[in-house]
Design an enzyme around this catalytic site. Structure first.
Site, PDB file in Angstrom:
ATOM      1  N   CYS A 110       0.807  -1.226   0.000  1.00 35.91           N
ATOM      2  CA  CYS A 110       0.000   0.000   0.000  1.00 35.91           C
ATOM      3  C   CYS A 110       0.840   1.274   0.000  1.00 35.91           C
ATOM      4  O   CYS A 110       0.317   2.355  -0.282  1.00 35.91           O
ATOM      5  CB  CYS A 110      -0.940   0.002   1.201  1.00 35.91           C
ATOM      6  N   HIS A 257      -3.488   7.285   1.953  1.00 32.75           N
ATOM      7  CA  HIS A 257      -3.846   5.960   1.442  1.00 32.75           C
ATOM      8  C   HIS A 257      -5.210   5.540   2.007  1.00 32.75           C
ATOM      9  O   HIS A 257      -5.452   5.622   3.210  1.00 32.75           O
ATOM     10  CB  HIS A 257      -2.767   4.952   1.850  1.00 32.75           C
ATOM     11  N   ASN A 287      -9.802  -0.509  -0.674  1.00 32.29           N
ATOM     12  CA  ASN A 287      -8.343  -0.359  -0.570  1.00 32.29           C
ATOM     13  C   ASN A 287      -7.701  -0.935  -1.833  1.00 32.29           C
ATOM     14  O   ASN A 287      -7.727  -2.141  -2.039  1.00 32.29           O
ATOM     15  CB  ASN A 287      -7.854  -1.110   0.676  1.00 32.29           C
TER      16      ASN A 287
HETATM   17  O1  UT7 Z   1      -3.711  -1.079   3.638  1.00 33.13           O
HETATM   18  C1  UT7 Z   1      -2.901  -0.985   4.759  1.00 33.13           C
HETATM   19  C2  UT7 Z   1      -2.949  -2.164   5.619  1.00 33.13           C
HETATM   20  N1  UT7 Z   1      -4.248  -2.496   6.157  1.00 33.13           N
HETATM   21  C3  UT7 Z   1      -4.780  -1.823   7.163  1.00 33.13           C
HETATM   22  O2  UT7 Z   1      -4.294  -0.816   7.568  1.00 33.13           O
HETATM   23  C4  UT7 Z   1      -6.013  -2.402   7.815  1.00 33.13           C
HETATM   24  C5  UT7 Z   1      -6.111  -1.929   9.218  1.00 33.13           C
HETATM   25  N2  UT7 Z   1      -7.202  -2.508   9.958  1.00 33.13           N
HETATM   26  C6  UT7 Z   1      -8.509  -2.182   9.752  1.00 33.13           C
HETATM   27  O3  UT7 Z   1      -8.846  -1.396   8.897  1.00 33.13           O
HETATM   28  C7  UT7 Z   1      -9.532  -2.798  10.676  1.00 33.13           C
HETATM   29  O4  UT7 Z   1      -8.866  -3.454  11.728  1.00 33.13           O
HETATM   30  C8  UT7 Z   1     -10.485  -3.793   9.970  1.00 33.13           C
HETATM   31  C9  UT7 Z   1     -11.439  -3.021   9.056  1.00 33.13           C
HETATM   32  C10 UT7 Z   1      -9.712  -4.787   9.149  1.00 33.13           C
HETATM   33  C11 UT7 Z   1     -11.338  -4.510  10.998  1.00 33.13           C
HETATM   34  O5  UT7 Z   1     -12.053  -3.577  11.786  1.00 33.13           O
HETATM   35  P1  UT7 Z   1     -12.019  -3.671  13.385  1.00 33.13           P
HETATM   36  O6  UT7 Z   1     -12.895  -2.595  13.861  1.00 33.13           O
HETATM   37  O7  UT7 Z   1     -10.571  -3.639  13.804  1.00 33.13           O
HETATM   38  O8  UT7 Z   1     -12.694  -5.059  13.663  1.00 33.13           O
HETATM   39  P2  UT7 Z   1     -12.089  -6.374  14.343  1.00 33.13           P
HETATM   40  O9  UT7 Z   1     -11.177  -7.085  13.407  1.00 33.13           O
HETATM   41  O10 UT7 Z   1     -11.569  -6.039  15.683  1.00 33.13           O
HETATM   42  O11 UT7 Z   1     -13.396  -7.221  14.516  1.00 33.13           O
HETATM   43  C12 UT7 Z   1     -14.494  -6.781  15.340  1.00 33.13           C
HETATM   44  C13 UT7 Z   1     -15.600  -7.793  15.264  1.00 33.13           C
HETATM   45  C14 UT7 Z   1     -15.126  -9.218  15.506  1.00 33.13           C
HETATM   46  O12 UT7 Z   1     -16.148  -9.887  16.206  1.00 33.13           O
HETATM   47  P3  UT7 Z   1     -16.048 -10.065  17.801  1.00 33.13           P
HETATM   48  O13 UT7 Z   1     -14.761 -10.826  18.032  1.00 33.13           O
HETATM   49  O14 UT7 Z   1     -16.006  -8.676  18.356  1.00 33.13           O
HETATM   50  O15 UT7 Z   1     -17.298 -10.824  18.109  1.00 33.13           O
HETATM   51  C15 UT7 Z   1     -14.999  -9.809  14.137  1.00 33.13           C
HETATM   52  O16 UT7 Z   1     -15.164 -11.209  14.112  1.00 33.13           O
HETATM   53  O17 UT7 Z   1     -16.160  -7.781  13.939  1.00 33.13           O
HETATM   54  C16 UT7 Z   1     -16.126  -9.125  13.416  1.00 33.13           C
HETATM   55  N3  UT7 Z   1     -15.917  -9.011  11.976  1.00 33.13           N
HETATM   56  C17 UT7 Z   1     -16.926  -8.877  11.107  1.00 33.13           C
HETATM   57  N4  UT7 Z   1     -18.255  -8.820  11.265  1.00 33.13           N
HETATM   58  C18 UT7 Z   1     -19.018  -8.647  10.171  1.00 33.13           C
HETATM   59  C19 UT7 Z   1     -14.738  -9.011  11.297  1.00 33.13           C
HETATM   60  N5  UT7 Z   1     -14.963  -8.867   9.983  1.00 33.13           N
HETATM   61  C20 UT7 Z   1     -16.315  -8.773   9.834  1.00 33.13           C
HETATM   62  C21 UT7 Z   1     -17.161  -8.604   8.720  1.00 33.13           C
HETATM   63  N6  UT7 Z   1     -18.494  -8.540   8.929  1.00 33.13           N
HETATM   64  N7  UT7 Z   1     -16.688  -8.477   7.471  1.00 33.13           N
END
Ligand code: UT7
Length: 339
Positions: A110, A257, A287
């Site tokens: 990225c 980005h 992204n």
């Molecule tokens: O491009 C440069 C590199 N990439 C990045 O910089 C990505 C950086 N990270 C992020 O943007 C975020 O961490 C994500 C968008 C990937 C995830 O968002 P988050 O707010 O950090 O969510 P999380 O991974 O902590 O998950 C929260 C909850 C989890 O459930 P529990 O454990 O709280 O019950 C996940 O299982 O959301 C759940 N979850 C989903 N639910 C519905 C994870 N993915 C999904 C989904 N739909 N697609």
């Protein structure tokens, strides 16, 4: 002498996939994706399109924007290569009718657009090239497991390109200074384990059974990456502003980005930049890795929101880990709207 931006172009594959489309096969929802990432839809390659063909389309548009039919070098930044070998840039140069010019790829996920800009500018600074076509092109959805709800909603395909020419440091469009950095100790936070020399592609299909299918796809640890993204982009942006001697208050547009709307906003907040100066198009493209920043700039320039004379701060962060930032005063250039 320095590298000056003189043309910009972008291309998105026609197939649009909405959050509702994804929700039909994945355990997710439009609401979750929109509120956690800011993404509403993304484009995905289909019908024979791939990294090379996206790059050719974007490159042709950037050359048209610059009013040139030839360049001295072609650089493609991609983390979804057309093939493991060779680089796609020579083929892109050939398909654009550019003859036998210097052409190579670089991989920096990225932050590929920032690393690529610095590299292309280096070709110009060193006198190796007078003009460079630099393209960030990605068909990264082909490397994401479409059954994995943690990664499938995040990424999209597309290409963004710029033409750089030799010019003067005080001209509009002059690039730099740059700030670039990396932290390989955290490489595993975002990685595709197999297909390279560590877990060889030959192991699959030959009956050795040593490479689990999941290892062919992207693995991402979202939360720690989120924290790193905010910290690193903020630090890098501040470093480059200091080097350029630009107070934050002078920045007209922050073109960060597009990894996650919350990340871009958090960086802007850390920088004390108001929301009106934060460029955003993640809602419709997701992204797109190395294509993200040029697609964003093209969008804003094409609709007249980004205008000649405005001061722009570019910053990106991604796998590696790697990050980079630069600044420029937007030049008088034409940008075509992207389909
Ligand atoms: O491009 C440069 C590199 N990439 C990045 O910089 C990505 C950086 N990270 C992020 O943007 C975020 O961490 C994500 C968008 C990937 C995830 O968002 P988050 O707010 O950090 O969510 P999380 O991974 O902590 O998950 C929260 C909850 C989890 O459930 P529990 O454990 O709280 O019950 C996940 O299982 O959301 C759940 N979850 C989903 N639910 C519905 C994870 N993915 C999904 C989904 N739909 N697609």
């Amino acid at each position: 002498m320095t590298a000056v931006l003189t043309g910009i172009g972008g291309f998105l594959p026609p197939k649009a996939v909405t959050n509702d489309d994804l929700s039909r096969t994945l355990d997710t929802s439009d609401e979750w994706i929109r509120t956690r990432t800011g993404i509403r839809a993304r484009r995905m390659v289909s019908d024979g399109l791939s990294t090379g063909s996206l790059a050719v389309e974007a490159g042709a548009r950037a050359m048209r924007s610059a009013g040139v039919t030839g360049v001295d070098a072609v650089v493609v930044a991609t983390t979804s290569p057309e093939r493991l070998c060779p680089a796609v840039a020579p083929e892109v140069a050939s398909r654009l009718g550019l003859g036998t010019v210097a052409a190579f790829d670089l991989t920096s996920a990225c932050s590929g657009f920032l690393y690529g800009l610095a590299t292309a500018a280096g070709l110009i600074d060193s006198g190796t090239a007078d003009t460079v076509l630099f393209i960030g092109s990605e068909a990264f959805t082909t490397l994401v497991n479409q059954e994995d709800r943690a990664t499938a909603p995040i990424f999209g395909d597309g290409a963004g390109a710029v033409v750089l020419r030799r010019g003067e440091p005080d001209e509009p469009g002059a690039l730099g200074p740059f700030d670039l950095g990396s932290d390989g100790a955290l490489a595993d936070l975002l990685a595709i384990p197999a297909g390279g020399s560590r877990q060889r592609s030959a192991d699959a299909g030959l009956g050795h059974g040593t490479v689990p299918t999941a290892d062919w796809y992207l693995r991402m640890e979202g939360r720690p990456l989120y924290t790193q993204a905010v910290e690193r982009m903020t630090q890098s942006a501040l470093a480059v502003l200091k080097r350029a001697d630009w107070p934050v208050a002078d920045v007209d547009w922050f073109a960060g980005h597009q990894a996650n709307l919350r990340i871009v906003r958090a960086v802007a907040e850390e920088l004390e930049l108001c929301e009106e100066r934060v460029a955003v198009n993640i809602d419709r493209v997701g992204n797109t890795l190395a294509a993200s920043v040029p697609l964003l700039l093209n969008d804003y320039a094409a609709r007249g929101a980004l205008r000649a004379g405005q001061r722009v701060l570019l910053s990106a962060f991604g796998a590696g880990l790697s990050w980079g930032s630069t600044v420029l005063v937007w030049p008088e250039i034409q940008a075509e709207p992207i389909n």
